[in-house]
Design a protein around this motif. Structure first.
Motif, short mmCIF file in Angstrom:
data_model
loop_
_atom_site.label_atom_id
_atom_site.label_comp_id
_atom_site.label_asym_id
_atom_site.label_seq_id
_atom_site.Cartn_x
_atom_site.Cartn_y
_atom_site.Cartn_z
N PRO A 20 -10.73 -0.46 5.00
CA PRO A 20 -9.89 -1.57 4.53
C PRO A 20 -10.45 -2.94 4.94
O PRO A 20 -10.21 -3.93 4.27
CB PRO A 20 -8.55 -1.31 5.22
N ALA A 23 -12.11 -5.12 2.30
CA ALA A 23 -11.28 -5.24 1.09
C ALA A 23 -11.96 -6.07 0.00
O ALA A 23 -11.85 -5.75 -1.18
CB ALA A 23 -9.94 -5.87 1.44
N GLY A 26 -13.89 -4.26 -2.82
CA GLY A 26 -13.30 -3.29 -3.74
C GLY A 26 -13.76 -3.56 -5.16
O GLY A 26 -14.39 -4.56 -5.44
N ASP A 85 -5.97 -10.80 3.49
CA ASP A 85 -6.46 -9.43 3.26
C ASP A 85 -5.68 -8.40 4.09
O ASP A 85 -5.27 -7.36 3.60
CB ASP A 85 -7.94 -9.31 3.67
N ASP A 89 -2.78 -5.84 2.74
CA ASP A 89 -3.11 -4.41 2.81
C ASP A 89 -1.96 -3.64 3.48
O ASP A 89 -1.54 -2.59 2.99
CB ASP A 89 -4.43 -4.21 3.55
N ASP A 112 -6.20 4.42 0.32
CA ASP A 112 -6.92 3.26 0.85
C ASP A 112 -7.83 2.62 -0.20
O ASP A 112 -7.92 1.41 -0.31
CB ASP A 112 -7.77 3.67 2.06
N GLN A 113 -8.54 3.48 -0.95
CA GLN A 113 -9.46 2.96 -1.95
C GLN A 113 -8.73 2.18 -3.04
O GLN A 113 -9.16 1.11 -3.46
CB GLN A 113 -10.26 4.11 -2.58
N THR A 116 -7.83 -1.17 -1.67
CA THR A 116 -9.03 -2.02 -1.58
C THR A 116 -9.39 -2.58 -2.95
O THR A 116 -9.67 -3.77 -3.09
CB THR A 116 -10.19 -1.17 -1.02
#
Ligand code: HEC
Length: 237
Positions: A20, A23, A26, A85, A89, A112-113, A116
């Motif tokens: 994370p 971020a 992503g 960020d 998150d 998580d992905q 991100t």
């Protein structure tokens, strides 16, 4: 040549296991698709409130601070959070954990992905001048309803309400295409939209009829119009 391709794909593969903290790295396009989960409630246009506040210029903004959004919970307003960020998150992972009692009815994104990617998209799309991103996100929603609000100033004939009668337990709505739609009174919702997207005065719009069949909304420009528009009248057929 093959070797270079191999190295490139190694690098690409590694980037899908981001922490994370990264971020900002992503994937914007994937993030735009994830934003489909938000677009029904949030606009990226400045000061355009929907169910939730506009997300335009979100970074470094104090939570609950937009004067254009009158429905913040006191929980969010008094949270002391500033959006960045890290705080975004956390919030998007589990909103009720971060700000107990807040009014966003959204369970969070546990992957998580996906968060991100979403943050990468938002960082880009919430900057001044990026309102067009909203339209792209809508397209990615695969025709789902509830995303964004159609402009009702010039509705299609089938959405333009010409008359509404009420008899017994039934509303009958006549539209600009000459059709009459009958609704059980508990299935027709009477709403208002006073914004620039709302209908002209005295010219309400019918939305949602035909899709699910039995339920629909009539949207008026102001609450004062509603009872005057609806005529107590029974069909003599
Ligand atoms: C069902 C509607 C709904 C959905 C879906 C939703 N939100 Fe929200 N959101 C809200 C509401 C309502 C608030 C205001 C909460 C409060 O005041 O407690 C809010 C608040 C926020 C805030 C704080 C904004 C500010 O001005 O402080 C952010 C950031 C946010 N949402 C991001 C998102 C993102 C990103 C998604 C998608 C992953 C999302 N929301 C999904 C309704 C929604």
């Amino acid at each position: 040549m093959r070797w270079i391709l191999f190295l490139t794909s190694m690098a690409f593969g590694a980037s899908s296991a981001l922490s994370p903290a990264l971020a900002a790295q992503g994937n914007v396009d994937r993030g735009q698709r994830v934003f489909g989960a938000c677009a029904a409630c949030h606009s990226l246009e400045p000061d355009r409130g929907m169910t939730g506040p506009s997300l335009a210029q979100l970074w470094n903004r104090k939570a609950g601070s937009l004067s254009s959004f009158p429905r913040y919970s006191s929980a969010l307003k008094s949270s002391g959070i500033v959006w960045n960020d890290k705080t975004l998150d956390d919030w998007l992972k589990d909103p009720q954990h971060v700000v107990p009692g807040n009014a966003m009815t959204f369970e969070g994104i546990k992957n998580d992905q996906q968060r991100t990617d979403l943050l990468a998209f938002l960082q880009h799309a919430t900057q001044p001048g990026h309102a067009a991103a909203q339209m792209g996100a809508m397209g990615g929603m695969g025709g789902m309803t509830g995303g964004g609000v159609p402009n009702l100033k010039k509705p299609d004939p089938e959405a333009r309400v010409q008359a509404i009668t009420y008899c017994g337990d039934t509303y009958r709505v006549t539209t600009g295409d000459g059709k009459m739609h009958a609704f059980w009174e508990r299935n027709l919702r009477l709403k208002t939209d006073s914004s620039g997207d709302g209908p002209e005065k005295g010219s309400p719009a019918l939305l949602g009829a035909g899709m699910m069949g039995d339920r629909a909304d009539v949207i008026f420009a102001a609450p004062g119009e509603i009872s005057g528009f609806i005529k107590q009248e029974c069909e003599s057929r």
